[in-house]
Motif scaffolding. Structure first.
Motif, short mmCIF file in Angstrom:
data_model
loop_
_atom_site.label_atom_id
_atom_site.label_comp_id
_atom_site.label_asym_id
_atom_site.label_seq_id
_atom_site.Cartn_x
_atom_site.Cartn_y
_atom_site.Cartn_z
N ALA A 1 0.91 -1.23 0.13
CA ALA A 1 0.00 0.01 0.02
C ALA A 1 0.91 1.27 0.14
O ALA A 1 0.74 2.32 -0.64
CB ALA A 1 -0.86 -0.07 1.23
N VAL A 2 1.95 1.24 0.68
CA VAL A 2 2.83 2.48 0.82
C VAL A 2 3.47 2.55 -0.46
O VAL A 2 3.47 3.75 -1.00
CB VAL A 2 3.82 2.21 2.20
CG1 VAL A 2 4.88 3.33 1.93
CG2 VAL A 2 3.28 2.40 3.36
N VAL A 3 3.81 1.58 -1.16
CA VAL A 3 4.56 1.80 -2.37
C VAL A 3 3.31 2.07 -3.28
O VAL A 3 3.68 2.98 -4.33
CB VAL A 3 5.27 0.53 -2.94
CG1 VAL A 3 5.76 0.56 -4.32
CG2 VAL A 3 6.48 0.14 -2.16
N GLY A 4 2.42 1.60 -3.26
CA GLY A 4 1.18 1.74 -4.43
C GLY A 4 0.69 3.23 -4.15
O GLY A 4 0.31 3.97 -5.34
N TYR A 5 0.70 3.99 -2.97
CA TYR A 5 0.16 5.20 -2.56
C TYR A 5 1.42 6.26 -2.58
O TYR A 5 1.14 7.44 -2.36
CB TYR A 5 -0.72 5.26 -1.40
CG TYR A 5 -1.96 4.57 -1.64
CD1 TYR A 5 -3.06 5.14 -2.68
CD2 TYR A 5 -2.08 3.27 -1.06
CE1 TYR A 5 -4.02 4.51 -2.46
CE2 TYR A 5 -3.45 2.74 -1.21
CZ TYR A 5 -4.30 3.10 -1.89
OH TYR A 5 -5.55 2.59 -2.21
N GLU A 6 2.65 5.88 -2.96
CA GLU A 6 3.69 6.71 -2.61
C GLU A 6 3.64 7.95 -3.35
O GLU A 6 3.89 9.09 -2.83
CB GLU A 6 5.23 5.83 -2.98
CG GLU A 6 6.25 6.64 -2.49
CD GLU A 6 7.01 7.60 -3.57
OE1 GLU A 6 7.82 8.39 -2.95
OE2 GLU A 6 6.67 7.48 -4.74
N PRO A 7 3.14 8.15 -4.69
CA PRO A 7 3.23 9.43 -5.35
C PRO A 7 2.28 10.37 -4.67
O PRO A 7 2.81 11.62 -4.31
CB PRO A 7 2.85 9.11 -6.91
CG PRO A 7 3.07 7.69 -6.87
CD PRO A 7 3.10 6.95 -5.54
N GLY A 8 1.08 9.90 -4.27
CA GLY A 8 0.25 10.66 -3.44
C GLY A 8 0.66 11.01 -2.11
O GLY A 8 0.66 12.26 -1.64
N LEU A 9 1.07 10.22 -1.35
CA LEU A 9 1.78 10.39 0.11
C LEU A 9 2.85 11.37 -0.24
O LEU A 9 3.15 12.25 0.59
CB LEU A 9 2.15 8.76 0.58
CG LEU A 9 1.09 8.05 1.19
CD1 LEU A 9 1.77 6.68 1.65
CD2 LEU A 9 0.31 8.45 2.23
N ARG A 10 3.61 11.08 -0.94
CA ARG A 10 5.16 12.05 -1.13
C ARG A 10 4.38 13.62 -1.25
O ARG A 10 5.01 14.31 -0.88
CB ARG A 10 5.93 11.37 -2.08
CG ARG A 10 7.07 12.39 -1.99
CD ARG A 10 8.32 11.79 -2.70
NE ARG A 10 8.81 10.43 -2.31
CZ ARG A 10 9.76 10.30 -1.26
NH1 ARG A 10 9.97 11.46 -0.57
NH2 ARG A 10 9.95 9.09 -1.02
N ARG A 11 3.47 13.56 -2.26
CA ARG A 11 2.92 15.01 -2.57
C ARG A 11 2.38 15.39 -1.21
O ARG A 11 2.65 16.69 -1.23
CB ARG A 11 1.82 14.93 -3.66
CG ARG A 11 2.57 14.81 -5.17
CD ARG A 11 1.62 15.24 -6.18
NE ARG A 11 0.48 14.24 -6.16
CZ ARG A 11 0.33 13.23 -6.88
NH1 ARG A 11 1.44 12.65 -7.46
NH2 ARG A 11 -0.75 12.41 -6.60
#
Length: 112
Positions: A30-40
């Protein structure tokens, strides 16, 4: 007042459950999959209330909570301190968010 043995054991149990959840394959995916949004999100709030986008100060985390109505400031501050202390790197950001989710679950009467 000193915590009771049962309270200490409950805290340890919750911490163990959180660590297991953070290290689970499902959470890692999940963290890898949502990484772009989480990072933004991380970089936005780190840059808004901090000196750059590498570290998220408490003020930025509180602003994130205020914008999304996550928890009250006391609960957010506690999750922040438990996850990173004085500031958060992106690597500890998911842990802080999971701590918030766990607190919401506790507030709703759900158990880990």
């Amino acid at each position: 007042a000193r915590p009771t043995e049962a309270a200490v054991e409950e805290g340890k149990s919750k911490n163990d459950a959180m660590q297991a959840a953070l290290q689970s394959q499902a959470m890692q995916r999940a963290v890898v999959g949502y990484e772009p949004g989480l990072r933004r999100v991380f970089e936005f709030f780190a840059g808004w209330k901090g000196p750059g986008t590498e570290r998220l100060p408490l003020a930025g985390f509180l602003k994130l909570g205020e914008c999304f109505g996550v928890l009250n400031k006391d609960a957010l501050s506690l999750a922040f301190r438990q996850a990173g202390g004085k500031d958060l790197g992106y690597d500890t950001f998911p842990k802080a968010l999971l701590l918030c989710v766990m607190r919401v679950g506790e507030n709703e009467g759900l158990q880990p």
